[in-house]
Design a protein around this motif. Structure first.
Motif, PDB file in Angstrom:
ATOM      1  N   GLU A 103       0.826  -1.211   0.000  1.00 28.23           N
ATOM      2  CA  GLU A 103       0.000   0.000   0.000  1.00 28.23           C
ATOM      3  C   GLU A 103       0.858   1.258   0.000  1.00 28.23           C
ATOM      4  O   GLU A 103       0.570   2.213  -0.720  1.00 28.23           O
ATOM      5  CB  GLU A 103      -0.954   0.006   1.195  1.00 28.23           C
ATOM      6  CG  GLU A 103      -1.917   1.173   1.151  1.00 28.23           C
ATOM      7  CD  GLU A 103      -3.066   1.044   2.140  1.00 28.23           C
ATOM      8  OE1 GLU A 103      -3.948   1.913   2.075  1.00 28.23           O
ATOM      9  OE2 GLU A 103      -3.075   0.095   2.943  1.00 28.23           O
ATOM     10  N   ALA A 104       1.926   1.247   0.772  1.00 25.19           N
ATOM     11  CA  ALA A 104       2.822   2.409   0.812  1.00 25.19           C
ATOM     12  C   ALA A 104       3.495   2.629  -0.547  1.00 25.19           C
ATOM     13  O   ALA A 104       3.704   3.772  -0.964  1.00 25.19           O
ATOM     14  CB  ALA A 104       3.884   2.217   1.893  1.00 25.19           C
ATOM     15  N   THR A 105       3.799   1.553  -1.239  1.00 17.84           N
ATOM     16  CA  THR A 105       4.495   1.647  -2.523  1.00 17.84           C
ATOM     17  C   THR A 105       3.536   1.949  -3.674  1.00 17.84           C
ATOM     18  O   THR A 105       3.832   2.791  -4.527  1.00 17.84           O
ATOM     19  CB  THR A 105       5.247   0.330  -2.819  1.00 17.84           C
ATOM     20  OG1 THR A 105       6.146   0.059  -1.734  1.00 17.84           O
ATOM     21  CG2 THR A 105       6.039   0.412  -4.112  1.00 17.84           C
ATOM     22  N   LEU A 106       2.390   1.271  -3.701  1.00 19.67           N
ATOM     23  CA  LEU A 106       1.483   1.365  -4.847  1.00 19.67           C
ATOM     24  C   LEU A 106       0.259   2.250  -4.597  1.00 19.67           C
ATOM     25  O   LEU A 106      -0.495   2.524  -5.528  1.00 19.67           O
ATOM     26  CB  LEU A 106       1.004  -0.040  -5.251  1.00 19.67           C
ATOM     27  CG  LEU A 106       2.082  -1.065  -5.595  1.00 19.67           C
ATOM     28  CD1 LEU A 106       1.444  -2.407  -5.943  1.00 19.67           C
ATOM     29  CD2 LEU A 106       2.963  -0.567  -6.739  1.00 19.67           C
ATOM     30  N   GLY A 107       0.037   2.648  -3.354  1.00 18.37           N
ATOM     31  CA  GLY A 107      -1.122   3.476  -3.036  1.00 18.37           C
ATOM     32  C   GLY A 107      -2.342   2.665  -2.629  1.00 18.37           C
ATOM     33  O   GLY A 107      -3.304   3.216  -2.112  1.00 18.37           O
ATOM     34  N   SER A 108      -2.324   1.374  -2.894  1.00 22.29           N
ATOM     35  CA  SER A 108      -3.400   0.460  -2.497  1.00 22.29           C
ATOM     36  C   SER A 108      -2.859  -0.959  -2.622  1.00 22.29           C
ATOM     37  O   SER A 108      -1.751  -1.164  -3.115  1.00 22.29           O
ATOM     38  CB  SER A 108      -4.641   0.636  -3.386  1.00 22.29           C
ATOM     39  OG  SER A 108      -4.341   0.245  -4.721  1.00 22.29           O
ATOM     40  N   TRP A 133       5.692 -10.414  -3.007  1.00 23.45           N
ATOM     41  CA  TRP A 133       5.944  -8.976  -3.012  1.00 23.45           C
ATOM     42  C   TRP A 133       7.451  -8.701  -3.082  1.00 23.45           C
ATOM     43  O   TRP A 133       7.890  -7.821  -3.808  1.00 23.45           O
ATOM     44  CB  TRP A 133       5.318  -8.312  -1.797  1.00 23.45           C
ATOM     45  CG  TRP A 133       5.624  -6.843  -1.717  1.00 23.45           C
ATOM     46  CD1 TRP A 133       6.260  -6.198  -0.705  1.00 23.45           C
ATOM     47  CD2 TRP A 133       5.309  -5.840  -2.694  1.00 23.45           C
ATOM     48  NE1 TRP A 133       6.375  -4.856  -0.980  1.00 23.45           N
ATOM     49  CE2 TRP A 133       5.792  -4.601  -2.195  1.00 23.45           C
ATOM     50  CE3 TRP A 133       4.684  -5.853  -3.927  1.00 23.45           C
ATOM     51  CZ2 TRP A 133       5.658  -3.406  -2.904  1.00 23.45           C
ATOM     52  CZ3 TRP A 133       4.549  -4.661  -4.639  1.00 23.45           C
ATOM     53  CH2 TRP A 133       5.039  -3.460  -4.124  1.00 23.45           C
ATOM     54  N   ALA A 134       8.232  -9.469  -2.341  1.00 19.08           N
ATOM     55  CA  ALA A 134       9.690  -9.282  -2.370  1.00 19.08           C
ATOM     56  C   ALA A 134      10.235  -9.499  -3.781  1.00 19.08           C
ATOM     57  O   ALA A 134      11.118  -8.771  -4.234  1.00 19.08           O
ATOM     58  CB  ALA A 134      10.368 -10.224  -1.377  1.00 19.08           C
ATOM     59  N   GLU A 135       9.705 -10.497  -4.480  1.00 15.98           N
ATOM     60  CA  GLU A 135      10.154 -10.766  -5.845  1.00 15.98           C
ATOM     61  C   GLU A 135       9.803  -9.601  -6.777  1.00 15.98           C
ATOM     62  O   GLU A 135      10.649  -9.133  -7.541  1.00 15.98           O
ATOM     63  CB  GLU A 135       9.512 -12.059  -6.361  1.00 15.98           C
ATOM     64  CG  GLU A 135       9.930 -12.425  -7.764  1.00 15.98           C
ATOM     65  CD  GLU A 135       9.289 -13.718  -8.234  1.00 15.98           C
ATOM     66  OE1 GLU A 135      10.023 -14.527  -8.803  1.00 15.98           O
ATOM     67  OE2 GLU A 135       8.069 -13.911  -8.026  1.00 15.98           O
ATOM     68  N   ILE A 136       8.577  -9.129  -6.712  1.00 24.18           N
ATOM     69  CA  ILE A 136       8.158  -8.011  -7.571  1.00 24.18           C
ATOM     70  C   ILE A 136       8.951  -6.755  -7.240  1.00 24.18           C
ATOM     71  O   ILE A 136       9.466  -6.067  -8.124  1.00 24.18           O
ATOM     72  CB  ILE A 136       6.640  -7.754  -7.434  1.00 24.18           C
ATOM     73  CG1 ILE A 136       5.868  -8.891  -8.101  1.00 24.18           C
ATOM     74  CG2 ILE A 136       6.249  -6.411  -8.025  1.00 24.18           C
ATOM     75  CD1 ILE A 136       4.375  -8.865  -7.846  1.00 24.18           C
TER      76      ILE A 136
END
Length: 159
Positions: A41-46, A63-66
């Protein structure tokens, strides 16, 4: 009888300890999923629903991979190249979700409509020749030798 009671008690204790070990990592994974959701959420806004399709134990790793490859600006490939590659692969799968995502992400990373068309065309060319070579059962050793000869000739010509 005494020996079988003792054995039964040991089995119950062993099973209880095993259950505790099985439960403890699950709680740790749940915590890492919650932390991953916060970071997403902090990175993508949602938090897009695609992440919620994963079991909690897989969220942090996915998420770590992406974040470590696709969103990382310090990798060998720039963002535009990564997204054009993603589009080419998505076109081959084919996956409408991925095609949409990687097309828009490529544009966000500066890809032009012409670059997007070219990425899809390259995917089609690779698929075509893969079909031809595999279906015709071209000998791999011969193919590699011929490809190496072509590369050597192109390199010599360019110098």
């Amino acid at each position: 009888m005494l020996k079988s009671n003792r054995t039964l008690k040991l089995l119950v204790i062993a099973a209880s300890v095993g259950a505790l070990f099985a439960i403890a990592p699950a709680k740790a994974e749940d915590a890492s999923a919650a932390a991953a959701y916060k970071d997403i959420e902090a990175t993508l806004g949602s938090v897009p629903d695609m992440f919620r399709t994963l079991p909690d134990v897989a969220v942090a790793g996915a998420w770590a991979e992406i974040k470590g490859v696709q969103l990382n600006p310090k990798t060998a490939l720039d963002g535009k190249t990564k997204e054009l590659l993603g589009l080419a692969v998505a076109s081959q799968i084919p996956c409408q979700y991925c095609i949409y995502f990687h097309t828009e992400a490529a544009k966000l990373n500066g890809a032009s409509d012409e670059e997007i068309k070219e990425a899809v065309a390259m995917a089609a060319i690779v698929r075509h020749w893969s079909t031809m070579l595999n279906g015709s059962q071209v000998d791999l050793t011969t193919f590699k030798k011929q490809a190496d000869d072509v590369f050597a000739a192109v390199k010599a010509k360019s110098q």
